[in-house]
Design a protein around this motif. Structure first.
Motif, PDB file in Angstrom:
ATOM      1  N   GLY A   1     -15.902 -20.724  60.582  1.00 48.23           N
ATOM      2  CA  GLY A   1     -15.785 -21.647  59.464  1.00 48.23           C
ATOM      3  C   GLY A   1     -16.667 -21.252  58.294  1.00 48.23           C
ATOM      4  O   GLY A   1     -17.245 -20.167  58.242  1.00 48.23           O
TER       5      GLY A   1
ATOM      6  N   CYS B   1     -13.545 -18.527  54.389  1.00 47.50           N
ATOM      7  CA  CYS B   1     -13.081 -18.308  53.019  1.00 47.50           C
ATOM      8  C   CYS B   1     -13.018 -16.827  52.665  1.00 47.50           C
ATOM      9  O   CYS B   1     -12.067 -16.367  52.018  1.00 47.50           O
TER      10      CYS B   1
ATOM     11  N   THR C   1      -7.751 -20.986  61.631  1.00 41.69           N
ATOM     12  CA  THR C   1      -9.135 -21.429  61.834  1.00 41.69           C
ATOM     13  C   THR C   1      -9.196 -22.610  62.788  1.00 41.69           C
ATOM     14  O   THR C   1      -8.258 -23.409  62.880  1.00 41.69           O
TER      15      THR C   1
ATOM     16  N   LEU D   1     -11.755 -24.696  62.477  1.00 36.80           N
ATOM     17  CA  LEU D   1     -12.684 -25.603  61.803  1.00 36.80           C
ATOM     18  C   LEU D   1     -12.132 -26.065  60.465  1.00 36.80           C
ATOM     19  O   LEU D   1     -11.205 -25.474  59.922  1.00 36.80           O
ATOM     20  N   SER D   2     -12.740 -27.111  59.946  1.00 33.94           N
ATOM     21  CA  SER D   2     -12.338 -27.648  58.643  1.00 33.94           C
ATOM     22  C   SER D   2     -13.307 -27.163  57.580  1.00 33.94           C
ATOM     23  O   SER D   2     -14.499 -27.453  57.640  1.00 33.94           O
ATOM     24  N   THR D   3     -12.797 -26.399  56.618  1.00 36.22           N
ATOM     25  CA  THR D   3     -13.640 -25.794  55.593  1.00 36.22           C
ATOM     26  C   THR D   3     -12.939 -25.855  54.245  1.00 36.22           C
ATOM     27  O   THR D   3     -11.752 -25.545  54.150  1.00 36.22           O
ATOM     28  N   SER D   4     -13.681 -26.223  53.206  1.00 38.11           N
ATOM     29  CA  SER D   4     -13.166 -26.173  51.833  1.00 38.11           C
ATOM     30  C   SER D   4     -13.641 -24.879  51.186  1.00 38.11           C
ATOM     31  O   SER D   4     -14.805 -24.493  51.320  1.00 38.11           O
TER      32      SER D   4
ATOM     33  N   THR E   1      -9.526 -19.428  47.176  1.00 37.27           N
ATOM     34  CA  THR E   1      -8.205 -20.044  47.267  1.00 37.27           C
ATOM     35  C   THR E   1      -7.166 -19.207  46.533  1.00 37.27           C
ATOM     36  O   THR E   1      -6.039 -19.020  47.014  1.00 37.27           O
TER      37      THR E   1
ATOM     38  N   TYR F   1      -4.272 -24.267  61.100  1.00 40.26           N
ATOM     39  CA  TYR F   1      -5.394 -24.947  61.747  1.00 40.26           C
ATOM     40  C   TYR F   1      -5.048 -25.199  63.210  1.00 40.26           C
ATOM     41  O   TYR F   1      -3.904 -25.510  63.544  1.00 40.26           O
TER      42      TYR F   1
ATOM     43  N   GLN G   1      -6.486 -27.530  66.386  1.00 40.56           N
ATOM     44  CA  GLN G   1      -7.345 -28.513  67.049  1.00 40.56           C
ATOM     45  C   GLN G   1      -6.637 -28.859  68.346  1.00 40.56           C
ATOM     46  O   GLN G   1      -5.790 -29.751  68.397  1.00 40.56           O
TER      47      GLN G   1
END
Length: 333
Positions: free
Chosen positions: A223, A228, A242, A244-247, A253, A265, A267
């Motif tokens: 993550g 990124c 991924t 995980l949660s990532t901005s 982007t 994603y 999960q």
């Protein structure tokens, strides 16, 4: 029975050993399992810290991965019988009791017969890691023979299984590690390029390895900036998956957009949380397929550390500190 209870969300010290009643069968298809070992996973530590899934149900027994012996079965159970050695992924999100205990109850559809060549400790380290790796590489990443893949943190619990699974699909594999010992481990599992991210830029190393094109698939278990920056290491029309949660900022982007990347994603606990029985059965099928690969020696699980049940808090501390190798497992019997 002995169990480790989470009495409140917080630091590892909120986990405490207690004596609680042995669970009872909850329907004709339920199975009582005497647990010999429980896998410890990062999701366990997140539930302990935040109690985000079932905040109104405390105290709770954590632990999603387990291995043990069938003790009793419901009236309609046909898949297993008393005395069978089984392993499974089930509960442990803070709702129904998990595997940090001497006994647990599991629906028969979620149980898989343990490969005879694996110990209980090894079997308990498999379910979440194998299902996660399969869903990331196969279901989301659409990995196929001969394609290139970059798997982050390849010496970790999920990573070392993912490497072997990618090898099973004849992929060319690169991975990131933090030291030379881990590099040696991942090479023994079939990695072509081991990138020590403490000394090398993984994007540059990956591009050099692929003649500037980038890999077809990145599996991210880290993550943050690692996720990124992975866009730049992925070839046009490639996949980045991924856990995980990532901005990401606009620069990263735009890199993903210009490369026409498919971002996925995973999960793998979602079917459990949302009560999606067909999806959970599909995860059982993954474990069954994996069991055959373990029996054949195609896949192996590396148990980096086994601790007694009472040391669950220590296991959580080690996972949160990072840099673990393979799986951490709690020994119950």
């Amino acid at each position: 029975m002995r169990a480790v209870l989470m009495n409140a969300p917080g630091e590892p010290d909120v986990l405490a050993t207690a004596d609680i009643p042995i669970p009872v069968l909850i329907g004709p298809s339920s199975v009582l399992v005497k647990l010999h070992a429980a896998g410890v996973n990062p999701i366990d530590t997140k539930v302990r810290k935040l109690n985000m899934y079932y905040p109104d149900k405390l105290p709770s027994v954590l632990g999603c991965d387990g291995a043990g012996i069938v003790e009793a079965v419901g009236s309609s159970v046909t898949r297993v019988r008393p005395g069978d050695e089984v392993f499974f992924f089930n509960n442990g999100l803070g709702g129904a009791p998990g595997t940090y205990a001497e006994y647990t109850v599991v629906q028969e559809d979620y149980l898989v017969l343990k490969p005879g060549n694996l110990s209980m400790l090894e079997a308990a380290g498999i379910p979440l890691a194998l299902i996660t790796a399969w869903e990331a590489l196969v279901n989301r990443g659409d990995l196929r023979d001969g394609q290139s893949t970059l798997i982050h943190a390849g010496a970790g619990g999920v990573g070392h299984i993912a490497i072997q699974l990618a090898g099973y699909f004849n992929a060319r594999i690169a991975t990131t590690v933090s030291n030379s010992l881990k590099a040696e481990l991942v090479r023994s599992l079939g990695v072509e390029l081991a990138i020590d991210y403490s000394r090398q830029d993984f994007v540059e190393a990956t591009l050099n390895w692929t003649d500037g094109l980038g890999v077809r698939l990145v599996m991210d278990t880290v993550g943050g900036e690692t996720f990124c920056r992975s866009f730049a290491a992925t070839r046009l029309y490639g996949h980045v998956v991924t856990l995980l949660s990532t901005s990401c900022d606009i620069q990263h982007t735009n890199t993903a957009r210009l490369r026409n990347l498919c971002i996925g994603y995973v999960q793998m606990a979602a079917p459990l949380y949302f009560g999606l029985h067909p999806a959970r059965v599909m995860q059982t099928r993954i474990l069954e397929h994996g069991a055959k690969l373990f029996e054949q020696g195609i896949l192996k699980v590396h148990v980096g550390l086994a601790l007694p049940l009472e040391k669950a808090a220590e296991a959580h501390r080690l996972i949160e500190a990072g840099h673990t190798t393979g799986k951490i497992v709690l020994q119950i019997v």
